[in-house]
Design a protein around this motif. Structure first.
Motif, PDB file in Angstrom:
ATOM      1  N   SER A  22       0.736  -1.287   0.014  1.00  0.00           N
ATOM      2  CA  SER A  22       0.010  -0.045   0.023  1.00  0.00           C
ATOM      3  C   SER A  22       1.073   1.055  -0.010  1.00  0.00           C
ATOM      4  N   ILE A  23       0.211   2.419  -0.236  1.00  0.00           N
ATOM      5  CA  ILE A  23       1.125   3.512  -0.377  1.00  0.00           C
ATOM      6  C   ILE A  23       1.565   3.827   1.155  1.00  0.00           C
ATOM      7  N   ALA A  24       0.751   3.663   2.159  1.00  0.00           N
ATOM      8  CA  ALA A  24       1.293   3.658   3.516  1.00  0.00           C
ATOM      9  C   ALA A  24       2.498   2.781   3.684  1.00  0.00           C
ATOM     10  N   GLN A  25       2.603   1.728   3.329  1.00  0.00           N
ATOM     11  CA  GLN A  25       3.589   0.680   3.400  1.00  0.00           C
ATOM     12  C   GLN A  25       4.934   1.211   2.731  1.00  0.00           C
ATOM     13  N   LEU A  26       4.710   1.812   1.518  1.00  0.00           N
ATOM     14  CA  LEU A  26       5.711   2.485   0.760  1.00  0.00           C
ATOM     15  C   LEU A  26       6.531   3.785   1.409  1.00  0.00           C
ATOM     16  N   ALA A  27       5.396   4.468   2.175  1.00  0.00           N
ATOM     17  CA  ALA A  27       5.625   5.843   2.851  1.00  0.00           C
ATOM     18  C   ALA A  27       6.560   5.188   4.060  1.00  0.00           C
ATOM     19  N   HIS A  28       6.084   4.129   4.601  1.00  0.00           N
ATOM     20  CA  HIS A  28       6.998   3.750   6.030  1.00  0.00           C
ATOM     21  C   HIS A  28       8.147   3.455   5.689  1.00  0.00           C
ATOM     22  N   GLU A  29       8.418   2.569   4.683  1.00  0.00           N
ATOM     23  CA  GLU A  29       9.784   2.058   4.012  1.00  0.00           C
ATOM     24  C   GLU A  29      10.263   3.328   3.665  1.00  0.00           C
ATOM     25  N   ASN A  30       9.989   4.321   3.384  1.00  0.00           N
ATOM     26  CA  ASN A  30      10.740   5.610   3.022  1.00  0.00           C
ATOM     27  C   ASN A  30      10.795   6.646   4.291  1.00  0.00           C
ATOM     28  N   GLY A  31      10.844   6.056   5.546  1.00  0.00           N
ATOM     29  CA  GLY A  31      10.939   6.907   6.346  1.00  0.00           C
ATOM     30  C   GLY A  31       9.908   7.533   7.191  1.00  0.00           C
ATOM     31  N   LYS A  32       8.656   7.770   6.588  1.00  0.00           N
ATOM     32  CA  LYS A  32       7.495   8.294   7.110  1.00  0.00           C
ATOM     33  C   LYS A  32       7.147   7.578   8.313  1.00  0.00           C
ATOM     34  N   LYS A  33       6.640   8.230   9.058  1.00  0.00           N
ATOM     35  CA  LYS A  33       5.666   7.760  10.307  1.00  0.00           C
ATOM     36  C   LYS A  33       4.327   7.490   9.753  1.00  0.00           C
ATOM     37  N   VAL A  34       3.371   6.576  10.107  1.00  0.00           N
ATOM     38  CA  VAL A  34       2.215   6.244   9.618  1.00  0.00           C
ATOM     39  C   VAL A  34       1.325   6.236  10.469  1.00  0.00           C
ATOM     40  N   GLY A  35       0.039   6.910  10.270  1.00  0.00           N
ATOM     41  CA  GLY A  35      -1.032   6.509  11.413  1.00  0.00           C
ATOM     42  C   GLY A  35      -2.381   6.148  10.689  1.00  0.00           C
ATOM     43  N   ALA A  91      -6.823  -2.003   4.102  1.00  0.00           N
ATOM     44  CA  ALA A  91      -6.085  -2.114   2.778  1.00  0.00           C
ATOM     45  C   ALA A  91      -4.524  -1.173   2.906  1.00  0.00           C
ATOM     46  N   TYR A  92      -4.481  -0.611   4.077  1.00  0.00           N
ATOM     47  CA  TYR A  92      -3.175   0.293   4.036  1.00  0.00           C
ATOM     48  C   TYR A  92      -2.019  -0.575   4.745  1.00  0.00           C
ATOM     49  N   TYR A  93      -2.273  -2.028   5.058  1.00  0.00           N
ATOM     50  CA  TYR A  93      -1.348  -2.743   5.894  1.00  0.00           C
ATOM     51  C   TYR A  93      -1.298  -4.201   5.531  1.00  0.00           C
ATOM     52  N   MET A 128     -10.440 -11.288   9.778  1.00  0.00           N
ATOM     53  CA  MET A 128     -10.281 -10.134  10.467  1.00  0.00           C
ATOM     54  C   MET A 128      -9.132 -10.507  11.466  1.00  0.00           C
ATOM     55  N   ASN A 129      -8.888 -11.570  12.074  1.00  0.00           N
ATOM     56  CA  ASN A 129      -8.013 -12.110  12.696  1.00  0.00           C
ATOM     57  C   ASN A 129      -6.584 -12.008  12.192  1.00  0.00           C
ATOM     58  N   ASN A 130      -6.653 -12.424  10.766  1.00  0.00           N
ATOM     59  CA  ASN A 130      -5.368 -12.285  10.014  1.00  0.00           C
ATOM     60  C   ASN A 130      -5.144 -10.951   9.612  1.00  0.00           C
ATOM     61  N   ILE A 131      -6.036  -9.947   9.606  1.00  0.00           N
ATOM     62  CA  ILE A 131      -5.929  -8.726   9.088  1.00  0.00           C
ATOM     63  C   ILE A 131      -5.175  -7.961  10.410  1.00  0.00           C
ATOM     64  N   ALA A 132      -5.591  -8.243  11.692  1.00  0.00           N
ATOM     65  CA  ALA A 132      -5.199  -7.642  12.878  1.00  0.00           C
ATOM     66  C   ALA A 132      -3.946  -8.029  13.231  1.00  0.00           C
ATOM     67  N   THR A 133      -3.478  -9.456  12.872  1.00  0.00           N
ATOM     68  CA  THR A 133      -2.290  -9.781  12.997  1.00  0.00           C
ATOM     69  C   THR A 133      -1.197  -9.190  12.130  1.00  0.00           C
ATOM     70  N   GLN A 134      -1.593  -8.859  11.009  1.00  0.00           N
ATOM     71  CA  GLN A 134      -0.724  -8.081  10.101  1.00  0.00           C
ATOM     72  C   GLN A 134      -0.562  -6.757  10.651  1.00  0.00           C
ATOM     73  N   LEU A 135      -1.666  -6.057  11.152  1.00  0.00           N
ATOM     74  CA  LEU A 135      -1.734  -4.777  11.902  1.00  0.00           C
ATOM     75  C   LEU A 135      -0.729  -4.702  13.051  1.00  0.00           C
ATOM     76  N   ASN A 140       1.964  -6.148  13.106  1.00  0.00           N
ATOM     77  CA  ASN A 140       3.294  -6.679  12.768  1.00  0.00           C
ATOM     78  C   ASN A 140       3.887  -5.367  11.610  1.00  0.00           C
ATOM     79  N   THR A 141       2.951  -4.133  11.521  1.00  0.00           N
ATOM     80  CA  THR A 141       3.449  -3.266  10.579  1.00  0.00           C
ATOM     81  C   THR A 141       4.480  -2.459  11.051  1.00  0.00           C
ATOM     82  N   GLY A 142       4.957  -2.086  12.294  1.00  0.00           N
ATOM     83  CA  GLY A 142       5.540  -0.975  12.637  1.00  0.00           C
ATOM     84  C   GLY A 142       5.381   0.398  12.868  1.00  0.00           C
ATOM     85  N   TYR A 143       3.843   0.459  12.069  1.00  0.00           N
ATOM     86  CA  TYR A 143       3.245   1.705  12.174  1.00  0.00           C
ATOM     87  C   TYR A 143       3.203   2.300  13.584  1.00  0.00           C
ATOM     88  N   ALA A 144       3.234   3.687  13.538  1.00  0.00           N
ATOM     89  CA  ALA A 144       3.419   4.403  14.905  1.00  0.00           C
ATOM     90  C   ALA A 144       2.149   4.571  15.481  1.00  0.00           C
TER      91      ALA A 144
END
Length: 516
Positions: free
Chosen positions: A125-138, A152-154, A163-170, A172-176
């Motif tokens: 997602s655009i959020a994952q790419l932003a995170h990889e480029n050093g931006k904090k994500v909310g 869809a953003y993670y 939804m448990n799979n989705i929350a598990t991925q949440l 593991n994102t490292g988003y702030a």
């Protein structure tokens, strides 16, 4: 000669550095993406007509409708675009495939998140790419944080129901920052094929702090954390926030949650403040942030054909947009704010066959709560008190008083056809049956409580608002933008272009869609 060549090369290098630096300076450092789920031009116009009436103006007078205090923040933004909403195989998209489109730049099929329409390949997602480029994500939403749009953003899953799979991925994102509703399936699967992780434990293991009281969440504005999940304390159903019209005092609004997110992600605001769970002090390089805010219950209210609940959540969502625009005013050369919807819901119309060319938005002003609140409280009590009157139940004075008190609906002023519709719906809701054919009941009520949806239909129609569906519709949706690189969003384009335009605006070099 050598000296001349050396000097020329140095000048060229300096020029290239200047060009690169200037290009970087042109990219927005702080990016807000606001998504009104189920929001199109109709929901915007209805809300502004309501706001005009609420503020003492007339929804039939252009001068009043155009007055700045009666306009939404979003509709006053200077750049306007329009986007298509269909997915890979449906003219009327669902929220999973539409979110994948504007998060990943990819068309997929309904129900699929972050994957192609064959359910074979996963995409960033655009959020994952932003995170990889050093931006904090909310990531913020008024529905559950593992619902289709925020997911869809993670996440990448073959079904939005996992939804448990989705929350598990949440986890593991490292988003702030995550904030708004809760998690719908945090400790195990509700659908076959889902995972069975304890997401609360996983969040803790990954360094996240979970806060679930108004006081502790607001405290983050003065004492931010690096990784935090903020969940409103009162979640009446499906781990979603209540409708804005029903908001309890102990909850944060979407606008307040947006303020908290900014306080946690804006590094300049954290200078001299404690961070990383209070263990360190210092300064860090600020690469900016990407914040996605979803007004998810606009969609739910439209599914239920409740105009006043829709408008309440529209206003809450627009207040959050106002928070971002206030931030933009302080950082106009570094900020981009984009606002749009994913699709229209309910087939909401401005105008109805029974009211012609006249709008009566004053007739909406007496509704005190949403259909959901009424169903869980006043109607539940009434149903318990009068269930023994079946099978020969008629609308009684108690029900007439309830409609007047909760919706401002004057039963005596209704025509015979409206009263007949209410009687049929009352029988179906209270006693479980009426004289209608099953197909007629499905058309009239969808999957909603017959008496409640009939009340909102009549109230809305009397005000000049109509509904054609309990589902999504396929109309294009407007987009509004302001700030650095906003001009990219002018024009008419596909919803997959939104992620691509955001990537270019943030100088993300990968060509979307990007496979994981």
């Amino acid at each position: 000669m050598k000296g001349t060549k050396y000097m020329a090369s140095m000048v060229l290098a300096a020029m290239l550095l200047l060009i690169a630096t200037t290009a970087m300076a042109m990219q927005p450092k702080y990016v807000f993406f606001f998504l009104g789920d189920g929001m199109s031009a109709t929901q915007i116009q209805a809300t502004e007509a309501y706001l005009t009436t609420y503020n003492g103006g007339s929804a039939t007078e252009a001068a009043d409708l155009l007055s700045p205090e009666n306009r939404l923040n979003m509709s006053k933004m200077p750049v306007v675009g329009m986007q298509t909403t269909y997915d890979a195989h449906a003219l009327m998209t669902d929220s999973a495939s539409s979110a994948t489109a504007f998060a990943c730049g990819l068309k997929t099929r309904s129900g699929v998140i972050g994957m192609d329409d064959t359910k074979t390949f996963s995409y960033k997602s655009i959020a994952q790419l932003a995170h990889e480029n050093g931006k904090k994500v909310g990531i913020l939403s008024s529905v559950s944080l593992d619902h289709a749009t925020p997911a869809a953003y993670y996440a990448s899953v073959t079904s939005r129901d996992f939804m448990n799979n989705i929350a598990t991925q949440l986890a593991n994102t490292g988003y702030a920052f995550f904030g708004g509703g809760g998690l719908a399936s945090p400790t195990g699967p509700k659908k076959d094929g889902d995972t069975g992780e304890n997401v609360w434990n996983l969040l803790a293991d990954n360094g996240y702090e979970v806060r679930d009281s108004r006081e502790s969440i607001l405290a983050l504005k003065d004492d931010p954390r690096d990784k935090v999940v903020c969940i409103n304390p009162v979640l009446p159903g499906s781990a979603a926030m209540p409708y804005a019209i029903d908001k309890p005092e102990e909850n944060l609004s979407l606008a307040e949650m947006t303020e908290v997110a900014i306080a946690n992600l804006y590094e300049d605001g954290r200078r001299g403040k404690r961070f990383d769970k209070g263990r360190k002090w210092g300064h860090r390089r600020d690469e900016g942030f990407f914040i996605m805010v979803e007004g998810g219950k606009i969609d739910w209210a439209c599914h239920a054909n409740d105009a006043v609940a829709t408008i309440g959540d529209m206003l809450d969502f627009d207040n959050a947009v106002g928070v971002a625009l206030d931030f933009y005013k302080k950082h106009p050369h570094e900020t981009l704010v984009v606002v749009t919807g994913d699709h229209e819901t309910g087939g909401m119309t401005i105008g109805h066959a029974t009211t012609g060319y006249v709008a009566y938005y004053d007739r909406l002003m007496a509704q005190t709560n949403s259909y959901e609140h009424f169903g869980m409280n006043e109607w539940a009590d009434h149903k318990a008190a009068f269930k023994d009157s079946c099978p020969n139940a008629d609308i009684n004075t108690d029900m007439i008083d309830l409609m007047a008190h909760a919706f401002g609906l004057d039963y005596a002023s209704l025509n015979d056809y409206q009263k007949e519709k209410l009687e049929d719906a009352y029988d179906k809701s209270l006693c479980g049956s009426n004289d209608n054919a099953a197909a007629e009941n499905q058309l009239l009520y969808g999957g909603y409580d017959p008496i409640i949806v009939t009340i909102t239909h009549i109230l809305n129609e009397n005000a000049s608002i109509g509904w054609t569906s309990y589902s999504h519709t396929g109309v294009p949706v407007p987009l509004f933008a302001q700030g650095r690189e906003a001009i990219r969003f002018a024009g008419f384009y596909d919803n997959t272009d939104i992620a691509k335009k955001l990537a270019k605006a943030m100088d993300i070099r990968e060509q979307l869609p990007v496979e994981k």
